[in-house]
Design a protein around this motif. Structure first.
Motif: not given
Length: 205
Positions: A153-177
């Motif tokens: 969901a993070l890396i995917s572009r949607r009509i209401y948002k741009e997709g995250f880079t892989h690196e930013r998505a990894v950071e987000f997952i780590v933040e949720g650890r």
């Protein structure tokens, strides 16, 4: 399984290859965790293969969500989000109904499919839905699906948002650890995150 997946895809044409990507993510995570002490008893080769096959059913409950909410191009209201959240129980109940025949009640595919459909929005700290399950109360299958689903969901572009880079998505997952995600599943994700990026590129929208 394939018939139900095709129904899910038909309802939401914006997700593209989301189903393919997430099933590959789940398999990569499961393979990585096969030798982990907390997961090895559960993640046999047969279960890993079953997880790969049923992962596409995680959002099957969205077939019961009204178009005005499911396909809304902007942010959902609080009331709309409450309705959207019901896709977890709608999906789980539909799969459970398909297995009511006594010959199918112990079918591992249906058991795992129901766990994933119902539990992939549960959170490790108990703040998820629909049941607010805490930590190990969340099925392993759903814990794997949670990381796979959120990453995509993070890396995917949607009509209401741009997709995250892989690196930013990894950071987000780590933040949720330890909050959103099982810490050990996040650690496994970090070990194989290049494989996630490879899958994302192979099956990009």
């Amino acid at each position: 399984i394939m018939a139900m997946c095709s129904l899910s895809e038909a309802r939401d044409n914006e997700t593209g290859n989301h189903i393919k990507r997430t099933q590959h993510y789940v398999r990569e995570l499961a393979l990585q965790l096969q030798q982990h002490a907390r997961f090895s008893d559960f993640l046999s080769d047969e279960i890993v293969e079953a997880l790969y096959k049923v992962a596409p059913l995680h959002d099957i409950g969205k077939v019961g969500i009204p178009d005005a909410i499911l396909l809304k191009p902007g942010k959902l209201t609080v009331e709309e989000f409450e309705i959207m959240k019901t896709h977890t129980t709608l999906g789980g109940n539909a799969i459970a109904y398909s297995g009511e025949d006594s010959r199918l009640q112990d079918n591992s595919y249906l058991v795992l499919a129901r766990e994933i459909a119902t539990g992939h929005h549960e959170k490790w700290d108990g703040s998820g839905y629909p049941k607010g399950l805490l930590a190990d109360k969340i099925p392993i299958s759903a814990r794997l699906m949670a990381v796979a689903d959120v990453y995509d969901a993070l890396i995917s572009r949607r009509i209401y948002k741009e997709g995250f880079t892989h690196e930013r998505a990894v950071e987000f997952i780590v933040e949720g650890r330890g909050k959103h995600f099982d810490p050990d599943v996040v650690d496994a994700f970090l070990d194989i995150q290049p494989a996630f990026q490879k899958v994302a590129l192979q099956y990009h929208d």
